[in-house]
Design an enzyme around this catalytic site. Structure first.
Site, PDB file in Angstrom:
ATOM      1  CB  CYS A   1      -4.258   2.960   5.809  1.00 59.84           C
ATOM      2  SG  CYS A   1      -4.087   2.809   4.015  1.00 59.84           S
TER       3      CYS A   1
ATOM      4  CB  CYS B   1      -0.896  -0.012   1.235  1.00 63.57           C
ATOM      5  SG  CYS B   1      -1.920   1.478   1.395  1.00 63.57           S
TER       6      CYS B   1
ATOM      7  CB  CYS C   1      -9.065  -4.243 -11.927  1.00 65.93           C
ATOM      8  SG  CYS C   1      -8.707  -3.055 -13.218  1.00 65.93           S
TER       9      CYS C   1
ATOM     10  CB  CYS D   1      -0.304   2.200   5.702  1.00 66.14           C
ATOM     11  SG  CYS D   1      -1.113   0.702   5.100  1.00 66.14           S
TER      12      CYS D   1
ATOM     13  CB  CYS E   1      -5.109  -0.655   2.417  1.00 65.63           C
ATOM     14  SG  CYS E   1      -3.870  -1.078   3.672  1.00 65.63           S
TER      15      CYS E   1
END
Length: 167
Positions: A133, A82, A154, A85, A130
């Site tokens: 976060c 991510c 995707c 984070c 995510c």
């Protein structure tokens, strides 16, 4: 007069929306109605830490232009994390060329990606974010490789950073 009355009754009946049959959803909401995540920052903190594109994708659920991500044709071995984070989200061995213009994976790193239903374009889609976060990643579809999971995650490249295995 009878036709008008019938039309009026139909409009009233179709305009009524009962909620007794709706499915109740549990969510990880706090008192303010916002989901809570392990990593929580103010909007100003996110804006200061992310590039403009990362901010709009991760925090405002925007979609980057197709074929614009530097990660689209990345063939290195490593982990996609991510951009907000650093949580590991996808492994390079699960990446495939979908032809859609966005990095695509046939599976996520279990437990690090969360899912929700998105109706932004008028039809239900499975949105991915995510789990640490809450940053928007993209959507998952059932048109991936049939020889693996059949899923196509995707993902906006702006939502990801890449960490090569050799580092």
């Amino acid at each position: 007069m009878g036709k008008r009355l019938l039309l009026f009754a139909l409009v009233i009946l179709t305009g009524c929306k009962g909620t007794s049959q709706e499915e109740k959803k549990e969510s990880a909401n706090n008192e303010t109605g916002k989901e809570t995540f392990k990593v929580n920052k103010t909007d100003a903190e996110w804006r200061a830490e992310l590039t403009d594109m990362e901010y709009y994708v991760l925090r405002k659920a925007a979609t980057e232009n197709a074929f614009s991500s530097e990660l689209l044709d990345n063939k290195e071995k490593g982990t996609y994390v991510c951009a907000g984070c650093g949580t590991p989200l996808f492994k390079s061995e699960h990446k495939f060329k979908s032809g859609t213009g966005w990095p695509s994976f046939d599976r996520e790193i279990e437990g690090n990606v969360a899912f929700d239903t998105d109706y932004k374009i008028g039809v239900a889609r499975t949105e991915e974010h995510c789990a640490t976060c809450g940053g928007h990643l993209g959507h998952v579809f059932n048109d991936g490789p049939s020889n693996t999971t059949g899923k196509r995650h995707c993902i906006n490249g702006a939502a990801l950073d890449f960490i090569p295995y050799n580092k």
